[in-house]
Structures are given as structure tokens and as C-alpha cells.
Scaffold this motif. Sequence first.
Motif, PDB file in Angstrom:
ATOM      1  N   LYS A 150       5.162   2.990 -11.661  1.00  0.00           N
ATOM      2  CA  LYS A 150       6.606   2.936 -11.424  1.00  0.00           C
ATOM      3  C   LYS A 150       6.953   1.954 -10.301  1.00  0.00           C
ATOM      4  N   ALA A 151       6.058   0.999 -10.054  1.00  0.00           N
ATOM      5  CA  ALA A 151       6.242   0.068  -8.931  1.00  0.00           C
ATOM      6  C   ALA A 151       7.565  -0.675  -9.045  1.00  0.00           C
ATOM      7  N   SER A 152       8.204  -0.867  -7.899  1.00  0.00           N
ATOM      8  CA  SER A 152       9.473  -1.587  -7.864  1.00  0.00           C
ATOM      9  C   SER A 152       9.248  -3.078  -8.093  1.00  0.00           C
ATOM     10  N   LYS A 153      10.295  -3.784  -8.391  1.00  0.00           N
ATOM     11  CA  LYS A 153      10.205  -5.221  -8.630  1.00  0.00           C
ATOM     12  C   LYS A 153       9.826  -5.937  -7.339  1.00  0.00           C
ATOM     13  N   CYS A 154       8.914  -6.871  -7.454  1.00  0.00           N
ATOM     14  CA  CYS A 154       8.434  -7.589  -6.268  1.00  0.00           C
ATOM     15  C   CYS A 154       9.532  -8.507  -5.727  1.00  0.00           C
ATOM     16  N   LYS A 155       9.847  -8.353  -4.446  1.00  0.00           N
ATOM     17  CA  LYS A 155      10.906  -9.153  -3.824  1.00  0.00           C
ATOM     18  C   LYS A 155      10.368 -10.386  -3.102  1.00  0.00           C
ATOM     19  N   ASP A 156       9.061 -10.463  -2.967  1.00  0.00           N
ATOM     20  CA  ASP A 156       8.485 -11.585  -2.216  1.00  0.00           C
ATOM     21  C   ASP A 156       7.223 -12.079  -2.926  1.00  0.00           C
ATOM     22  N   ARG A 157       7.351 -12.339  -4.207  1.00  0.00           N
ATOM     23  CA  ARG A 157       6.189 -12.735  -4.990  1.00  0.00           C
ATOM     24  C   ARG A 157       5.780 -14.169  -4.681  1.00  0.00           C
ATOM     25  N   VAL A 158       4.471 -14.373  -4.508  1.00  0.00           N
ATOM     26  CA  VAL A 158       3.945 -15.709  -4.248  1.00  0.00           C
ATOM     27  C   VAL A 158       4.227 -16.600  -5.458  1.00  0.00           C
ATOM     28  N   GLY A 159       4.694 -17.807  -5.177  1.00  0.00           N
ATOM     29  CA  GLY A 159       4.980 -18.736  -6.268  1.00  0.00           C
ATOM     30  C   GLY A 159       6.446 -18.852  -6.578  1.00  0.00           C
ATOM     31  N   LEU A 160       7.271 -18.010  -5.941  1.00  0.00           N
ATOM     32  CA  LEU A 160       8.715 -18.098  -6.161  1.00  0.00           C
ATOM     33  C   LEU A 160       9.326 -18.990  -5.079  1.00  0.00           C
ATOM     34  N   ARG A 161      10.237 -18.478  -4.298  1.00  0.00           N
ATOM     35  CA  ARG A 161      10.938 -19.322  -3.332  1.00  0.00           C
ATOM     36  C   ARG A 161      10.234 -19.399  -1.978  1.00  0.00           C
TER      37      ARG A 161
END
Length: 415
Positions: free
Chosen positions: A95-106
Motif C-alpha cells: 500500500k506504499a504511497s506515491k514516491c514524491k522524490d523519485r530519482v530520475g525526475l526533477r
Amino acid sequence: MRAVLYVAWLVVASPAAKFTQAVPSRVPSSVPPDALSNATAVSRRARARDEQTVRRLARKETGTEHLEGVAAWVRQRAGGEQEDLAKQIVELRAKASKCKDRVGLRTPCKHQNNGLPCAPVADKCARPCGAFSVKLYGAAGCTMREGVLMHLWGSAEAPAGGAGRYAPKDKGWRTSQVEGASFADPRWVAGAKSWASRGAWLVTVLREPSSRVWSRYFYDGGGPAAKTEAAWLESSNCGGGGRGIGNRCLSNYYVRTFRGRGGADCDAGADGCEAGVPRSDLKSAKALLEAFDDVLVSEWLSHPSTSERLAKKLCFVPTLRDFPRSKRPNKKAAVDAIVSPSFLVKRAPGGKARRPADWEPSDEARRRVAELNTLDAELYKWAAANELERLKATSFDDAAGLPRFGETWRMAVEF
């Protein structure tokens, strides 16, 4: 019983008793009435003090028993909550929440020690949202933190700080590495749950137990030049199996770390007791480790099949980056470049001595270490067997290409 004995001693040996015995049954007529009255008053006060002391000791003993009972209840309750920790981790990850600081994004990603860019994110996949790593002393903890976690996520929180030059100023860690305690520590339990709820990669590394013990003999103990093998083994300190587990624990260290309970151990020699640790704790340790994403094998980290397998899971492209040897402490480096991420075994800084290549422990010391780590040996074999099955899914699935149980993969260039 203790209070009763104490009362009996008071009757025989107390000042009041001695004074009473010193007063004759027939008081001579020459003794003034006032003196006799004063003596009687002193005797009564002495008896009152003694009775008060007995009552105070009784209250103290009762209070101690009460506190011990409360402590036992707390330990029992904590142990009950720990039993389903593995199940909670699995449910939280699902049930993990959506990643807010995923590597490869901004957000830019830099290795917090050397400032190199993180390993590139592979196509058509996403890197897990952080990592939670359990460092076991003498089992590639430094390799995992600096060679893997920092190369894949940039930042890695450590209990004692150790933030590098390029660490995030806001302490927004993408990973965490815990050490020096066990899952009897509520902080570890809370940390594992928190990172699991974020969908992080949960990982630890095991090393052949005897090899780990002798590695610490030189690193912490200074080797034969500082103390004998027997003296080193006698200095083992596992901190009671709870928060105090540190780098001097030389007996069933892995099982003590992952069994999920504190409190007293069993008596050596009792049925079902292995070097002071109940055999049932091995089952508890396995149950918790099964909830981890990976239990890696220290001796096989640098084998190419390990990198290939984890590249798919952790969504990275192994990259060779320019990095002059003059800017890093690795004097063995063969080239002015560094692999990102790097699974090459990295020696932790410091240490009192290095183990000579031709040094071997005595037969007696070898036997003693085996006795102290029977459960750890079983846990290691179980983890190695599981890892070997995973490595068979890589392109190295042939008799000559995979590592073998009990061997250390050494065919690697020091970058």
C-alpha cells in the motif's frame, strides 16, 4: 525469606538487642529511676528504628519485584508486536504511497561524498523510492552505503551522521542505513515500517560468520600483536541482545539482530540453546528477512551476476565515470575511473590492523568460533542458497559462471 532472615539478625545483633541483654533482670537499687527510664526509652527508639528499617527493606523488595514484573510485561508486549513485523512490512509495501522524490525526475541526484551524478535510470522502469539498509559489522556495510546507496539515490542517512560534502542541506535523505542495535529496538522497527510505507528497497548483507569474526579480530582487536585469539573471543559483547549489539558481538550476531526481541538469553547447554541463543530465534530471524527485498552475500557482491540481477530490480545502468585517483583514498585503484554503482568490496576506514593473506586461526580457535555461531551459520547458508537461486536467472546461469557456496569472488578490477 530475605526479610525474615534480616529480622532474625536484628534480634541477635542489633544495638537494641545488645542493650537489652546488657540490662540485668534485677535492677540494683543504686540505679537512679531517671537513668532506668532513659535506658528504656533508648531501647524503644532503637527497636522502632530497626522495625522501620525492616519495613523499608520489605517495601523496597516489593517495589523491585513490581518493577521487574512491569518490565517483563513490556518485553512480552513488545515481543508480541514484533512477531508480525514481517507481515506489516509486506502490507505496508503493498500500500506504499506515491514516491514524491523519485530519482530520475526533477530533483538532481549526486553522490553525497564525491559529487558524481547518480547512476542513470534505465528505460521503462522506475527506481524504488529510497532504501532501508541494515548494516552488519564486518559484512560489506561500507560497500553498500558508499558504493550502492549513494550511487543510486545520492544521499544516505547514518546513525552517527557522517553526511558528506554534497549531502542534502535539508536532511531530505533518500535512504537510511541502521547499525549497532537490533529489531528489538523500537527505532529500528519504526524505521523499517516508515521506509516500507514509501516503497523503499529493504536490504542487508550477510558474510560467512567465521570469516566475519576473524575480520573483526584484526580490525577491532588488532590481531595477534594485540591479543590472543582466545582473549579476543572472550571479549565478545552482544549487549544482551537488544539495543547494545555492536561490533564486538562474536556469537550468533545475525540471529540476535533479526530475531526481533530483547531480554535474557537461554542458559548455554540447555535443550534448544545454541551459545546462549534459543534455536527458535533462528526461525524468527528468517521470517523477518523473508520480508526484505534482498539478503545479499558479501562474498558474491562483486560477481557480475549480482550487478546484473540488481540492475533490473533497482533500475540502473552501470556507468564508468571519470574520477582521478588523486581525489580519492583508494590507493589500489587501477584506473582513473569509478563504476557507478560499485559492488566492489570497500574496506571501512580506520581499523587497528589488516589480516595478512597467509594468516589462519588455530584449530582450537576455529572450533570455538564455530560453536559460538551455529545459528548464524545456518542463517547464512539459507540466505546464500536463496541468493544463488536468484543469480541463476541471470546470463551467468552455467556451471562455470555462477559463484559457488563457500567461495569468494575475487576476479574484479579495483576501480
